[in-house]
Design a protein around this motif. Structure first.
Motif, PDB file in Angstrom:
ATOM      1  N   LEU A 212      -4.476  -6.191  12.394  1.00  0.00           N
ATOM      2  CA  LEU A 212      -4.095  -5.656  11.087  1.00  0.00           C
ATOM      3  C   LEU A 212      -4.753  -4.309  10.836  1.00  0.00           C
ATOM      4  O   LEU A 212      -4.116  -3.357  10.361  1.00  0.00           O
ATOM      5  CB  LEU A 212      -4.484  -6.648   9.988  1.00  0.00           C
ATOM      6  N   TRP A 213      -6.045  -4.201  11.165  1.00  0.00           N
ATOM      7  CA  TRP A 213      -6.769  -2.952  10.970  1.00  0.00           C
ATOM      8  C   TRP A 213      -6.185  -1.823  11.815  1.00  0.00           C
ATOM      9  O   TRP A 213      -6.052  -0.688  11.362  1.00  0.00           O
ATOM     10  CB  TRP A 213      -8.237  -3.179  11.318  1.00  0.00           C
TER      11      TRP A 213
ATOM     12  N   ILE B  75       0.830  -1.207   0.000  1.00  0.00           N
ATOM     13  CA  ILE B  75       0.000   0.000   0.000  1.00  0.00           C
ATOM     14  C   ILE B  75       0.865   1.258   0.000  1.00  0.00           C
ATOM     15  O   ILE B  75       0.570   2.238  -0.696  1.00  0.00           O
ATOM     16  CB  ILE B  75      -0.952  -0.013   1.209  1.00  0.00           C
ATOM     17  N   ALA B  76       1.980   1.236   0.771  1.00  0.00           N
ATOM     18  CA  ALA B  76       2.875   2.398   0.817  1.00  0.00           C
ATOM     19  C   ALA B  76       3.494   2.674  -0.544  1.00  0.00           C
ATOM     20  O   ALA B  76       3.606   3.835  -0.966  1.00  0.00           O
ATOM     21  CB  ALA B  76       3.972   2.166   1.855  1.00  0.00           C
ATOM     22  N   VAL B  77       3.885   1.623  -1.261  1.00  0.00           N
ATOM     23  CA  VAL B  77       4.455   1.798  -2.600  1.00  0.00           C
ATOM     24  C   VAL B  77       3.415   2.398  -3.544  1.00  0.00           C
ATOM     25  O   VAL B  77       3.726   3.303  -4.335  1.00  0.00           O
ATOM     26  CB  VAL B  77       4.980   0.452  -3.142  1.00  0.00           C
ATOM     27  N   LEU B  78       2.181   1.927  -3.465  1.00  0.00           N
ATOM     28  CA  LEU B  78       1.125   2.449  -4.334  1.00  0.00           C
ATOM     29  C   LEU B  78       0.799   3.909  -4.005  1.00  0.00           C
ATOM     30  O   LEU B  78       0.579   4.724  -4.903  1.00  0.00           O
ATOM     31  CB  LEU B  78      -0.137   1.595  -4.203  1.00  0.00           C
TER      32      LEU B  78
ATOM     33  N   PHE C  76      -6.136   8.598   6.045  1.00  0.00           N
ATOM     34  CA  PHE C  76      -7.281   7.713   6.249  1.00  0.00           C
ATOM     35  C   PHE C  76      -6.855   6.427   6.962  1.00  0.00           C
ATOM     36  O   PHE C  76      -7.556   5.944   7.856  1.00  0.00           O
ATOM     37  CB  PHE C  76      -7.917   7.394   4.891  1.00  0.00           C
ATOM     38  N   TYR C  77      -5.706   5.886   6.589  1.00  0.00           N
ATOM     39  CA  TYR C  77      -5.225   4.654   7.217  1.00  0.00           C
ATOM     40  C   TYR C  77      -4.791   4.859   8.667  1.00  0.00           C
ATOM     41  O   TYR C  77      -4.679   3.902   9.425  1.00  0.00           O
ATOM     42  CB  TYR C  77      -4.050   4.075   6.417  1.00  0.00           C
TER      43      TYR C  77
ATOM     44  N   ILE D  56      -6.543   6.585  10.836  1.00  0.00           N
ATOM     45  CA  ILE D  56      -7.739   6.767  11.670  1.00  0.00           C
ATOM     46  C   ILE D  56      -7.878   5.683  12.740  1.00  0.00           C
ATOM     47  O   ILE D  56      -8.193   5.987  13.896  1.00  0.00           O
ATOM     48  CB  ILE D  56      -9.004   6.849  10.786  1.00  0.00           C
ATOM     49  N   PRO D  57      -7.644   4.379  12.422  1.00  0.00           N
ATOM     50  CA  PRO D  57      -7.801   3.347  13.468  1.00  0.00           C
ATOM     51  C   PRO D  57      -6.942   3.569  14.705  1.00  0.00           C
ATOM     52  O   PRO D  57      -7.324   3.174  15.812  1.00  0.00           O
ATOM     53  CB  PRO D  57      -7.378   2.058  12.743  1.00  0.00           C
ATOM     54  N   MET D  58      -5.776   4.223  14.545  1.00  0.00           N
ATOM     55  CA  MET D  58      -4.925   4.478  15.703  1.00  0.00           C
ATOM     56  C   MET D  58      -5.545   5.506  16.643  1.00  0.00           C
ATOM     57  O   MET D  58      -5.241   5.534  17.841  1.00  0.00           O
ATOM     58  CB  MET D  58      -3.550   4.962  15.246  1.00  0.00           C
ATOM     59  N   ALA D  59      -6.412   6.360  16.102  1.00  0.00           N
ATOM     60  CA  ALA D  59      -7.043   7.401  16.920  1.00  0.00           C
ATOM     61  C   ALA D  59      -8.346   6.934  17.556  1.00  0.00           C
ATOM     62  O   ALA D  59      -8.894   7.624  18.413  1.00  0.00           O
ATOM     63  CB  ALA D  59      -7.301   8.644  16.069  1.00  0.00           C
TER      64      ALA D  59
END
Length: 289
Positions: free
Chosen positions: A165-166, A93-96, A110-111, A113-116
């Motif tokens: 993972l999420w 995903i980081a490469v893309l 957006f990715y 957000i789960p940490m918050a």
């Protein structure tokens, strides 16, 4: 000679200044980490009351404790499944996203957000989705599929995997992106002039230059894998389904029962296992470098 002497005096002065700045931090680490852990090591050779010397008896007892062995098996299984999947997906995903311009920056946020999201909110989401009368069970019944009590079956382990993972995907994507941004563009330009394709650039330029970041992300992902206990405990309590019974459950239950001897021995063994794994990873990455 005078110039050499002044240079030495300047170096000593800088070293003293560095020591002054480091002392508070080192003192805090010693007071709150090193000294308590030294006491844990001492207690691992004593009985639960800390009065009688038992030698390695506590350690031998752990290898005959079914709860501890189950927790070790589940924790190792969880780490060896989650970490490779997390590293591969987050790198892809980081490469893309790196070549996606402003849209890529928005998606990176957006990715994250789960940490918050607070743990309590995640627990409510789990219960809404995976409860025996939750959304997924109702959906299965609606489409005439057999409903499942997700958190009280072997599916609970995979729910924990998806949650990890999420929760950690965005963190790893940001770390990979920082590593990718540090690779000079002229390397890719020179490779393309020589006729290298995208795959050649990825395997011969990108991956070799990401090895230092790869080590850091692997270690951090491994350490973060121990933090899923919060969600598992709040959803399923002290004794969840056997498939998601982790080391933290064992230590929590032993602490409640005041089995300090077993808890201390288990903590020392866990520390040694983590330390050996990190040293092996460091040695492997050192050879690659």
């Amino acid at each position: 000679m005078r110039r050499h002497g002044r240079k030495k005096a300047g170096i000593r002065k800088k070293n003293r200044a560095a020591a002054v700045f480091l002392l508070p931090s080192l003192g805090g680490v010693a007071l709150f980490v090193l000294i308590p852990f030294a006491d844990v090591i001492r207690r691992s050779f004593l009985d639960a009351m800390g009065m009688e010397f038992k030698g390695i008896g506590n350690y031998l007892e752990l290898f005959h404790n079914s709860a501890f062995l189950l927790a070790v098996k589940n924790t190792m299984r969880f780490a060896f499944i989650c970490i490779p999947v997390l590293l591969l997906f987050s790198l892809g995903i980081a490469v893309l996203l790196t070549g996606a311009g402003k849209r890529g920056k928005l998606l990176k946020n957006f990715y994250l957000i789960p940490m918050a999201v607070p743990v309590a909110s995640i627990v409510l989401l789990w219960k809404f989705l995976f409860h025996s009368q939750g959304f997924l069970s109702a959906f299965c019944s609606m489409v005439h599929l057999p409903s499942l009590d997700w958190m009280n079956s072997s599916a609970a382990f995979w729910v924990l995997v998806v949650s990890y993972l999420w929760k950690n995907m965005g963190y790893d994507i940001i770390l990979w992106s920082a590593g990718l941004a540090a690779i000079p563009d002229n390397l890719y330009e020179a490779a393309r002039v020589d006729g290298a394709g995208s795959l050649d650039c990825f395997f011969r330029i990108t991956l070799p230059n990401l090895l230092p970041v790869f080590y850091t992300i692997t270690v951090l992902s491994f350490l973060n894998s121990f933090k899923v206990f919060r969600e598992a405990y709040l959803v399923a309590g002290d004794y969840p389904h056997d498939s998601m019974y982790l080391l933290q459950h064992v230590f929590n239950n032993w602490f409640r029962e005041l089995s300090l001897d077993k808890m201390a021995a288990g903590a020392v063994l866990t520390f040694l296992a983590v330390l050996i794994l990190i040293l092996l990873l460091q040695r492997a990455w050192g050879r690659e470098g």
